[in-house]
Enzyme design. Structure first.
Site, PDB file in Angstrom:
ATOM      1  N   TYR A   9       4.463 118.929  75.107  1.00 31.30           N
ATOM      2  CA  TYR A   9       4.346 117.441  74.750  1.00 31.30           C
ATOM      3  C   TYR A   9       3.162 117.298  74.828  1.00 31.30           C
ATOM      4  O   TYR A   9       2.024 117.995  74.983  1.00 31.30           O
ATOM      5  CB  TYR A   9       4.150 117.074  76.709  1.00 31.30           C
ATOM      6  CG  TYR A   9       5.461 118.161  77.449  1.00 31.30           C
ATOM      7  CD1 TYR A   9       6.531 116.874  78.036  1.00 31.30           C
ATOM      8  CD2 TYR A   9       5.750 118.708  77.850  1.00 31.30           C
ATOM      9  CE1 TYR A   9       7.622 117.267  78.425  1.00 31.30           C
ATOM     10  CE2 TYR A   9       6.557 119.394  79.267  1.00 31.30           C
ATOM     11  CZ  TYR A   9       7.711 118.727  78.618  1.00 31.30           C
ATOM     12  OH  TYR A   9       8.998 119.232  79.247  1.00 31.30           O
TER      13      TYR A   9
ATOM     14  N   ASP B 269      18.395  96.609 109.422  1.00 31.04           N
ATOM     15  CA  ASP B 269      19.161  97.854 109.753  1.00 31.04           C
ATOM     16  C   ASP B 269      20.029  98.649 108.720  1.00 31.04           C
ATOM     17  O   ASP B 269      21.303  99.330 108.747  1.00 31.04           O
ATOM     18  CB  ASP B 269      20.255  96.589 110.487  1.00 31.04           C
ATOM     19  CG  ASP B 269      21.174  95.582 109.420  1.00 31.04           C
ATOM     20  OD1 ASP B 269      20.350  95.759 108.612  1.00 31.04           O
ATOM     21  OD2 ASP B 269      22.187  95.639 109.218  1.00 31.04           O
TER      22      ASP B 269
ATOM     23  N   ASP C   7      22.099 121.128  86.006  1.00 34.79           N
ATOM     24  CA  ASP C   7      20.146 120.370  85.640  1.00 34.79           C
ATOM     25  C   ASP C   7      20.287 120.786  83.882  1.00 34.79           C
ATOM     26  O   ASP C   7      19.786 121.559  83.570  1.00 34.79           O
ATOM     27  CB  ASP C   7      19.786 121.377  86.305  1.00 34.79           C
ATOM     28  CG  ASP C   7      18.258 120.737  86.169  1.00 34.79           C
ATOM     29  OD1 ASP C   7      17.448 119.553  85.476  1.00 34.79           O
ATOM     30  OD2 ASP C   7      17.133 121.151  87.028  1.00 34.79           O
TER      31      ASP C   7
ATOM     32  N   HIS D 233       4.712 122.917  83.065  1.00 35.28           N
ATOM     33  CA  HIS D 233       5.516 123.344  83.524  1.00 35.28           C
ATOM     34  C   HIS D 233       6.217 124.545  83.894  1.00 35.28           C
ATOM     35  O   HIS D 233       6.435 125.465  82.468  1.00 35.28           O
ATOM     36  CB  HIS D 233       6.585 122.343  84.207  1.00 35.28           C
ATOM     37  CG  HIS D 233       7.322 122.328  82.971  1.00 35.28           C
ATOM     38  ND1 HIS D 233       8.376 123.159  82.533  1.00 35.28           N
ATOM     39  CD2 HIS D 233       6.923 121.524  82.113  1.00 35.28           C
ATOM     40  CE1 HIS D 233       9.363 122.572  81.494  1.00 35.28           C
ATOM     41  NE2 HIS D 233       8.652 121.172  80.323  1.00 35.28           N
TER      42      HIS D 233
ATOM     43  N   ASP E 275      16.976 114.277  81.197  1.00 40.28           N
ATOM     44  CA  ASP E 275      16.696 115.201  81.956  1.00 40.28           C
ATOM     45  C   ASP E 275      17.432 114.878  82.756  1.00 40.28           C
ATOM     46  O   ASP E 275      17.420 113.749  84.155  1.00 40.28           O
ATOM     47  CB  ASP E 275      15.228 115.427  82.876  1.00 40.28           C
ATOM     48  CG  ASP E 275      15.427 116.772  83.864  1.00 40.28           C
ATOM     49  OD1 ASP E 275      16.571 117.151  84.454  1.00 40.28           O
ATOM     50  OD2 ASP E 275      14.277 117.410  83.676  1.00 40.28           O
TER      51      ASP E 275
ATOM     52  N   HIS F 163      13.966 128.120  86.963  1.00 35.12           N
ATOM     53  CA  HIS F 163      14.004 127.759  88.976  1.00 35.12           C
ATOM     54  C   HIS F 163      15.662 127.884  89.148  1.00 35.12           C
ATOM     55  O   HIS F 163      16.449 127.920  87.952  1.00 35.12           O
ATOM     56  CB  HIS F 163      13.541 126.393  89.461  1.00 35.12           C
ATOM     57  CG  HIS F 163      14.403 125.126  88.714  1.00 35.12           C
ATOM     58  ND1 HIS F 163      15.676 124.982  89.165  1.00 35.12           N
ATOM     59  CD2 HIS F 163      14.173 124.290  87.950  1.00 35.12           C
ATOM     60  CE1 HIS F 163      16.142 123.844  89.097  1.00 35.12           C
ATOM     61  NE2 HIS F 163      14.668 123.210  87.958  1.00 35.12           N
TER      62      HIS F 163
ATOM     63  N   HIS G 197      16.767 122.676  93.126  1.00 41.82           N
ATOM     64  CA  HIS G 197      15.942 123.421  93.095  1.00 41.82           C
ATOM     65  C   HIS G 197      16.227 124.470  93.830  1.00 41.82           C
ATOM     66  O   HIS G 197      15.064 124.400  95.178  1.00 41.82           O
ATOM     67  CB  HIS G 197      13.935 122.736  93.269  1.00 41.82           C
ATOM     68  CG  HIS G 197      13.758 122.492  91.754  1.00 41.82           C
ATOM     69  ND1 HIS G 197      12.415 121.587  92.177  1.00 41.82           N
ATOM     70  CD2 HIS G 197      14.213 122.015  90.780  1.00 41.82           C
ATOM     71  CE1 HIS G 197      12.438 120.160  90.779  1.00 41.82           C
ATOM     72  NE2 HIS G 197      12.923 121.820  90.030  1.00 41.82           N
TER      73      HIS G 197
ATOM     74  N   ARG H 231      12.222 118.067  75.649  1.00 46.13           N
ATOM     75  CA  ARG H 231      12.359 118.832  76.480  1.00 46.13           C
ATOM     76  C   ARG H 231      13.513 119.553  76.071  1.00 46.13           C
ATOM     77  O   ARG H 231      14.633 119.157  76.264  1.00 46.13           O
ATOM     78  CB  ARG H 231      12.072 119.023  78.627  1.00 46.13           C
ATOM     79  CG  ARG H 231      12.195 120.046  79.005  1.00 46.13           C
ATOM     80  CD  ARG H 231      12.039 120.025  80.409  1.00 46.13           C
ATOM     81  NE  ARG H 231      12.364 118.531  81.243  1.00 46.13           N
ATOM     82  CZ  ARG H 231      11.552 117.702  81.810  1.00 46.13           C
ATOM     83  NH1 ARG H 231      10.208 117.847  81.260  1.00 46.13           N
ATOM     84  NH2 ARG H 231      12.673 116.654  81.763  1.00 46.13           N
TER      85      ARG H 231
ATOM     86  N   HIS I 272       7.140 113.297  85.000  1.00 49.02           N
ATOM     87  CA  HIS I 272       8.651 113.689  86.510  1.00 49.02           C
ATOM     88  C   HIS I 272       8.557 111.451  86.013  1.00 49.02           C
ATOM     89  O   HIS I 272       8.851 110.949  87.080  1.00 49.02           O
ATOM     90  CB  HIS I 272       8.198 113.455  87.950  1.00 49.02           C
ATOM     91  CG  HIS I 272       8.476 115.111  87.678  1.00 49.02           C
ATOM     92  ND1 HIS I 272       7.777 115.588  88.815  1.00 49.02           N
ATOM     93  CD2 HIS I 272       8.852 116.295  87.490  1.00 49.02           C
ATOM     94  CE1 HIS I 272       8.144 116.748  88.964  1.00 49.02           C
ATOM     95  NE2 HIS I 272       8.672 116.665  88.126  1.00 49.02           N
TER      96      HIS I 272
ATOM     97  N   GLU J  85      13.898 126.062  80.835  1.00 47.87           N
ATOM     98  CA  GLU J  85      13.534 124.312  80.772  1.00 47.87           C
ATOM     99  C   GLU J  85      12.535 123.932  80.282  1.00 47.87           C
ATOM    100  O   GLU J  85      11.441 123.531  80.273  1.00 47.87           O
ATOM    101  CB  GLU J  85      14.396 122.815  81.639  1.00 47.87           C
ATOM    102  CG  GLU J  85      12.927 123.854  82.848  1.00 47.87           C
ATOM    103  CD  GLU J  85      13.225 122.936  83.935  1.00 47.87           C
ATOM    104  OE1 GLU J  85      13.101 121.920  84.085  1.00 47.87           O
ATOM    105  OE2 GLU J  85      13.857 123.321  84.686  1.00 47.87           O
TER     106      GLU J  85
ATOM    107  N   GLU K  26      17.077 121.902  78.407  1.00 42.57           N
ATOM    108  CA  GLU K  26      17.635 122.831  79.504  1.00 42.57           C
ATOM    109  C   GLU K  26      18.926 123.247  79.507  1.00 42.57           C
ATOM    110  O   GLU K  26      19.830 121.808  79.304  1.00 42.57           O
ATOM    111  CB  GLU K  26      16.956 121.519  80.358  1.00 42.57           C
ATOM    112  CG  GLU K  26      16.673 122.513  82.094  1.00 42.57           C
ATOM    113  CD  GLU K  26      17.119 121.592  83.346  1.00 42.57           C
ATOM    114  OE1 GLU K  26      16.693 122.104  83.905  1.00 42.57           O
ATOM    115  OE2 GLU K  26      16.724 120.448  83.405  1.00 42.57           O
TER     116      GLU K  26
END
Length: 429
Positions: A388, A41, A274, A355, A263, A359, A366, A397, A246, A384, A399
């Site tokens: 790597y 539940d 962000d 990447h 991040d 954005h 996003h 990175r 990610h 950003e 950002e």
């Protein structure tokens, strides 16, 4: 909700701008998101439909917004439907919005309980020709769950098959791309809360600390500052984990000599920050780490200067890629032969910078809108870049969140430390 109530004029103006773009004799219907189940539940925390919040400010489940700007009866041009409460709901779930509170939050005068929705809809549609319905048209979305808006589309087309149907998404997405002064204030506040979390983490990070302990430091600072928490699942990546774009496990111990890529961003009143920062776990960058760090920072600086009215995101990404290409050559990661032999579809720099650079940012992290629409004053985007190097266990990175202005841009994260010397000083004070 935890945040201070937002001025209802924001939502009044958002609706006004939307209704000015509709075809004559049109109706707009937007439903709240469902409360999603887990197991047994259990349920997930409620997250409001972004378009409904943008147009009403209502942060409660089972809410419906109906707009009919050309309807003959002015009282029916804006109608908000709320979940009617009772003693049992109050005992088990707590307070639900009253009609008075719905008015104060949204600026909509005609508030009804949602059981009146179908009757009101029928009356309004009898005088209307076009129905704008809400769908999730984000280019990165994967719609695997049918929500309230999806169910209503099917129901509405079955019961009113002869009306003209239109997509709400292109209209409202275009509006959401341009932020008002109040939206920018809310986003700056989210950035300020994020800054507090980062400064707290600079003091708490040391060899032996676990990634999840760093996550907890952010969570504490966000919550005590009236944020609902993280704007998105946080990435707290030590050492080679930073090379997983990610990475979400956040379950490893931080080691002396490693870097820590974070991040993270706070949410405030459904508007998001962000941020990405990369720091040395022991408080000092090694020579190689500093070389790569400074290269990423230089790319970020140049990329930020490129964010001006008129450029499109694909054009911008290509230009940033060329800047990154030169930095990777200087770092000895690619050479001129790699560049000479590269293809347009697979440039050499993509081996170390996989990447995109930017954005849109807003009610969604996003945020929505066409990447082919030239940048305009009032848009907010991330910047950003990252490098790597899996073979060296280095992932960096950086950002910030950038507002497009008439003269170029404004950094909403200008007060968050980013230069290597300042980070080292703060970690070793």
């Amino acid at each position: 909700m935890k945040y201070h109530r937002v001025d209802s004029q924001l939502f009044v103006e958002n609706r006004k701008r939307l209704m000015e773009k509709l075809k004559p004799k049109s109706v707009v219907v937007v439903h709240a998101n469902d409360i999603l189940p887990t197991n047994g539940d259990g349920t997930l925390p409620f997250k409001q439909n972004s378009n409904l919040f943008y147009l009403s400010g209502i942060d409660q489940e089972e809410t419906i917004l109906l707009l009919a700007p050309d309807f003959p009866d002015e009282k029916m041009r804006e109608v908000l439907f709320l979940r009617e409460t009772n003693e049992n709901i109050a005992i088990w779930e707590g307070h639900k919005l009253t009609k008075k509170e719905g008015l104060e939050i949204s600026g909509i005068k005609n508030i009804k309980w949602n059981q009146a929705f179908h009757q009101v809809l029928g009356s309004v549609l009898a005088e209307s020709e076009n129905i704008y319905l809400a769908t999730n048209e984000h280019i990165r979305s994967v719609n695997q769950v049918q929500g309230a808006n999806d169910r209503f589309i099917k129901w509405c087309q079955e019961h009113y098959p002869l009306h003209n149907y239109d997509r709400l998404a292109p209209v409202v997405y275009g509006l959401r791309m341009i932020k008002s002064s109040e939206e920018i204030r809310l986003m700056e506040h989210a950035c300020h809360i994020t800054e507090k979390g980062f400064r707290r983490v600079l003091e708490a990070t040391t060899p032996g600390v676990w990634e999840y302990e760093v996550e907890a430091e952010y969570a504490h600072e966000f919550l005590v500052n009236r944020s609902a928490g993280f704007a998105y699942s946080p990435i707290i990546a030590g050492g080679s984990n930073a090379c997983v774009l990610h990475y979400l496990d956040n379950n490893q111990q931080l080691k002396d000599g490693d870097l820590l890529l974070m991040d993270v961003g706070a949410e405030y009143a459904n508007y998001n920050a962000d941020m990405t920062r990369t720091i040395p776990v022991n408080g000092r960058f090694s020579k190689r780490q500093r070389q790569v760090y400074d290269a990423v920072l230089r790319v970020k600086t140049v990329a930020t200067e490129m964010l001006k009215p008129g450029i499109t995101i694909p054009e911008y990404h290509q230009a940033v890629g060329e800047v990154m290409e030169e930095e990777l050559v200087e770092l000895g990661l690619i050479d001129r032969t790699d560049i000479k032999n590269q293809s347009a579809e697979s440039p050499a720099y993509k081996k170390y910078f996989m990447h995109g650079t930017s954005h849109h940012l807003g009610v969604d992290v996003h945020d929505v809108g066409s990447v082919y629409r030239p940048l305009e004053v009032g848009m907010v985007l991330t910047v950003e870049p990252g490098i790597y190097i899996r073979e060296e266990g280095i992932g960096i990175r950086l950002e910030d969140n950038i507002l497009i202005t008439e003269n170029g841009h404004k950094n909403l994260m200008r007060n968050i430390p980013i230069h290597a010397e300042e980070i080292e000083d703060l970690m070793n004070k």
